[in-house]
Motif scaffolding. Structure first.
Motif, short mmCIF file in Angstrom:
data_model
loop_
_atom_site.label_atom_id
_atom_site.label_comp_id
_atom_site.label_asym_id
_atom_site.label_seq_id
_atom_site.Cartn_x
_atom_site.Cartn_y
_atom_site.Cartn_z
N UNK A 1 0.94 -1.22 -0.01
CA UNK A 1 0.02 0.14 0.04
C UNK A 1 0.77 1.22 0.05
N UNK A 2 0.96 1.79 -1.16
CA UNK A 2 1.90 3.24 -1.32
C UNK A 2 1.03 4.14 -1.55
N UNK A 3 1.41 5.17 -0.79
CA UNK A 3 0.63 6.52 -0.88
C UNK A 3 1.19 7.50 -2.01
N UNK B 1 6.89 8.95 -4.73
CA UNK B 1 8.51 9.12 -4.05
C UNK B 1 8.52 7.72 -3.51
N UNK B 2 7.56 6.87 -2.83
CA UNK B 2 7.72 5.69 -2.34
C UNK B 2 8.18 4.75 -3.25
N UNK B 3 7.36 4.79 -4.50
CA UNK B 3 7.75 3.75 -5.51
C UNK B 3 9.16 3.94 -6.19
N UNK B 4 9.59 5.24 -6.06
CA UNK B 4 10.98 5.67 -6.62
C UNK B 4 12.07 4.96 -5.75
N UNK C 1 9.49 -2.41 1.28
CA UNK C 1 8.62 -1.54 1.67
C UNK C 1 9.03 -0.28 2.67
N UNK C 2 9.99 -1.05 3.71
CA UNK C 2 10.78 0.03 4.62
C UNK C 2 11.55 1.18 3.80
N UNK C 3 11.94 0.54 2.92
CA UNK C 3 12.74 1.74 2.14
C UNK C 3 11.91 2.59 1.32
N UNK C 4 10.67 2.35 1.23
CA UNK C 4 9.73 3.24 0.48
C UNK C 4 9.26 4.48 1.55
N UNK C 5 9.52 4.16 2.80
CA UNK C 5 9.25 4.99 3.87
C UNK C 5 10.23 6.26 3.90
#
Length: 199
Positions: free
Chosen positions: A21-23, A26-29, A191-195
């Motif tokens: 669940x990405x918001x 930037x998280x996807x990058x 997922x952690x890196x997306x944050x």
């Protein structure tokens, strides 16, 4: 994008990787950057070529995601930090799941090498010997830094100390990803890196 698998185990692993669940973009990058750096480290330690990655995709029934070298190049160029990232479409979650399975498959094939490298890193750290003075770690570090400087646009802004630290952190991570549940660990890590921002 459906996955055609060769084994029930592969199908089970695919199911383990529930969509994230990405918001925001930037998280996807950050996920794209993280996966590309892990692949770069794997290339550096195992002398892995594009052909090796494509064979792994075929072994896992992921030819629909990685058909050829051009597809692989475009996929990796989705990393926004790459010098060649211009014009590439966004990496989607299904592609990210596929890359996670491929990375863990290749890490498993190089598990003994990874274990040896990490064990050596622990030894030289305890003995306060610079890692680059050993053949295995020195070659890995040289390869990693060369690849990073060739491919990553922000390389000139990163110190050699930071690059060395990144390289060895990724090496240790790869050993964890080479295990039975490596795909889950890597999925959680991206997922952690997306944050948070990458190097």
């Amino acid at each position: 994008m459906p996955m055609t698998t060769n084994t029930n185990a592969d199908s089970s692993k695919w199911q383990d990787l529930s969509p994230l669940q990405l918001t925001n973009d930037k998280q996807l990058e950050n996920i794209k950057s993280h996966l590309d750096l892990i692949l770069l480290a794997l290339e550096a330690i195992g002398n892995i070529s594009s052909e090796t990655i494509l064979v792994a995709a075929k072994d896992l029934g992921l030819e629909s995601v990685l058909r050829d070298r051009i597809t692989l190049w475009r996929l990796r160029s989705s990393n926004p930090q790459r010098k060649s990232s211009g014009g590439r479409k966004k990496l989607d979650i299904e592609e990210a799941r596929s890359l996670v399975l491929i990375i863990c498959h290749l890490a498993n094939k190089h598990q003994e090498l990874l274990r040896r490298a990490v064990s050596l890193l622990e030894q030289v750290t305890e003995q306060k010997i610079p890692p680059h003075q050993t053949s295995l770690l020195g070659n890995y570090l040289d390869n990693f830094i060369n690849y990073y400087q060739e491919r990553i646009a922000i390389a000139s802004n990163v110190s050699s100390e930071s690059l060395s630290e990144l390289a060895f952190n990724l090496l240790i991570s790869l050993l964890f990803y080479s295990g039975k549940n490596g795909h889950r660990l890597l999925w959680m890590a991206i997922f952690d890196s997306a944050q948070k921002p990458n190097l």
